[in-house]
Write an enzyme that holds these catalytic residues in place. Structure first.
Site, PDB file in Angstrom:
ATOM      1  CD  GLU A 266      25.309   4.986  59.985  1.00 18.56           C
ATOM      2  OE1 GLU A 266      24.310   5.344  60.636  1.00 18.56           O
ATOM      3  OE2 GLU A 266      25.393   3.879  59.413  1.00 18.56           O
ATOM      4  CE  LYS A 340      19.654   6.463  59.028  1.00 22.97           C
ATOM      5  NZ  LYS A 340      20.272   5.331  59.753  1.00 22.97           N
ATOM      6  CB  CYS A 393      22.785   3.332  57.615  1.00 25.14           C
ATOM      7  SG  CYS A 393      22.665   1.642  58.256  1.00 25.14           S
TER       8      CYS A 393
END
Length: 514
Positions: A266, A340, A393
């Site tokens: 990321e 995301k 994440c």
């Protein structure tokens, strides 16, 4: 004063049971919390015990959040102490609620460990759910991922493992409680033995599962790139070309195998993808890819559309790009994009954004505006038919994967460089590995500074397939094949939550603890 010290000590001991400390006797801190809550004269007193214990627990478990404010110390260092203390203070409210309600509705006698464990786990689930949730270090994740006990998560998830662990530990409380003297010592000893048998059974089941484990390797080969680029280096414009070159060189590094898929972490490059593709960096990246090779690159992107009055309307996403090399200097093509879905408050979007911008907190995101959440996650099918479930994440903390088809494996990209060499990256690895156990799927995990790894469907990291903080290089390996769907992958946490909610009225309070 003694109560305050004991409550703080119990929370601290419980926190030290987690990685990287691994002091599992600290789990006895939960029994101390239960005993203290029972001795309080009021619900408020029990809630205070929960808050104090929770504050110590989350101060130790989540102090690493302050590291993000030290990346640019001149601007943000003054906020680090507030971040390190305010987050634990807020998260501790969930423990306060659990212990307060246990005191109000708990039942004296031999069944009270059931009630305590039920209230506590319900509030742990709420902590991981309310206002996007922060499911960091649930009790069950005290057991190292890949260990025998951790295998129980394949059946009931990490919250179910939390419940059985807490229940087993708290059966010790009646044994040492002088107020339970009305209950025969044999019965109290029997309850404690039952708790021990429960925990031994979980360990034995996990041991048998690991003994019978047979991990086959798929045909898909991956390369994880860990370039060891520190977060503070990314914001120096003079470093940009060097960072790109470092990643490109690692892409093209000769290896024993030619990977089908290369994975970057990321936030690999400190520019939005639109600029990367336009400033010549995209050409360098394309040249580092063989024909048909796929690069999964964590990049932010800007979606630009015409707005009212002729002003462009820009929406930002934290994304994972699937880029396919076309070979022969023909560049590369975008084969897929995942945006995301679960965003981090104060990291990727600012609650009360206008106010936060005025106070200077906007600069923490290094974006001129909030990120926008993408659609509900679905597996991403790559050219060649390989299906992956991207998790960016924070998304790797949540126990249940979204429905929409079973992928071949999980890809978790994370920018743990924000947290330096603190405990955060190592704990994040352990928490993410529980998703592999729960789903029976391998995980390919890439971070810029560590810990990057390939995790098998049992939560284990094969030898030589891990890069720790401070290491730079690549991991080349074939991806472990998926197991048959686990019980938890079919049901999620809902059966456990229903069971706990049904259990509470059955074991309701008969009389006060005092």
């Amino acid at each position: 004063m003694v109560m305050i010290v004991l409550a703080l000590g119990a929370g601290a001991a419980a926190a030290l049971a987690h990685q990287p400390f691994g002091l599992l006797p600290g789990l006895l801190g939960y029994a101390v919390m239960m005993a203290l809550a029972e001795r309080m004269p009021s619900v408020r007193g029990a809630a205070l015990v929960g808050w104090l214990a929770g504050f110590a627990y989350f101060l130790i478990s989540a102090w690493w959040v302050a590291e993000a404010f030290l990346v640019n110390p001149d601007a943000h260092a003054w906020m680090a102490p507030f971040a390190a203390s305010l987050l634990p203070a807020v998260l501790a409210l969930f423990w306060a609620g659990a212990l307060g309600l246990y005191h109000r509705f708990g039942r004296i006698g031999l069944f009270r460990p059931l009630t305590f464990a039920a209230w506590f786990v319900i509030f742990e689930w709420l902590r991981g759910t309310v206002l996007t949730g922060f499911p960091w270090n649930p009790l069950g994740a005290s057991w190292p991922a890949g260990s025998a006990v951790s295998q129980f998560a394949a059946h009931v998830g990490v919250y179910g493992l939390s419940f059985v662990t807490l229940l087993a530990i708290c059966t010790l409380v009646p044994l040492f409680d002088r107020r339970s003297s009305a209950v025969g010592i044999k019965r109290r000893l029997g309850v404690a033995v039952a708790g021990a048998v429960l925990m031994v059974s979980v360990w034995l089941l996990g041991t048998l599962r690991l003994d019978a484990a047979s991990v086959a390797l798929a045909d898909t080969t991956v390369r994880i790139v860990q370039a060891d680029v520190q977060q503070e280096a990314k914001w120096d414009e003079e470093n940009y070309r060097a960072i790109v070159q470092r990643y490109v060189n690692l892409n093209a590094r000769p290896g024993a195998i030619t990977p089908d898929i290369i994975v970057w972490p990321e936030g690999a490059l400190p520019r939005v993808a639109n600029d990367v593709f336009a400033d010549g960096s995209g050409e360098a990246i394309a040249r580092s890819l063989a024909e048909g090779q796929i690069l999964l690159a964590g990049l932010s992107r800007a979606d630009i559309k015409p707005g009212a009055g002729g002003e462009p309307q820009i929406t930002y996403y934290n994304s994972l790009y699937a880029l396919q090399g076309l070979g022969s200097d023909r560049g590369m093509q975008i084969a897929g994009v995942y945006d995301k879905h679960r965003l981090v408050p104060f990291g990727e979007f600012l609650p009360l954004g206008t106010l936060m911008t005025r106070t200077g907190l906007r600069s923490l995101t290094h974006m001129p505006a909030d990120f926008t959440p993408g659609p509900r996650p679905q597996p991403l099918t790559l050219p060649g038919g390989v299906s992956i479930q991207p998790l960016i994440c924070y998304e790797g903390l949540y126990p249940a994967l979204p429905t929409g088809g079973r992928p071949d494996f999980i890809v978790n990209v994370s920018n743990d460089a924000w947290f330096g060499r603190s405990t955060g990256p190592r704990q994040h690895l352990n928490l993410a590995a529980y998703r592999a156990i729960e789903q029976g799927l391998a995980m390919v995990r890439a971070t810029p500074t560590g810990v990057s790894a390939i995790i098998d469907p049992y939560g284990r990291i094969p030898a030589g397939q891990r890069m720790n903080p401070g290491e730079s290089g690549v991991i080349d390996a074939r991806v472990p094949q998926a197991l048959e769907p686990t019980l938890f992958s079919r049901t999620g946490s809902w059966p456990l939550l229903v069971l706990l909610l049904v259990m509470l009225p059955i074991f309701r309070r008969k009389r006060t603890f005092r």
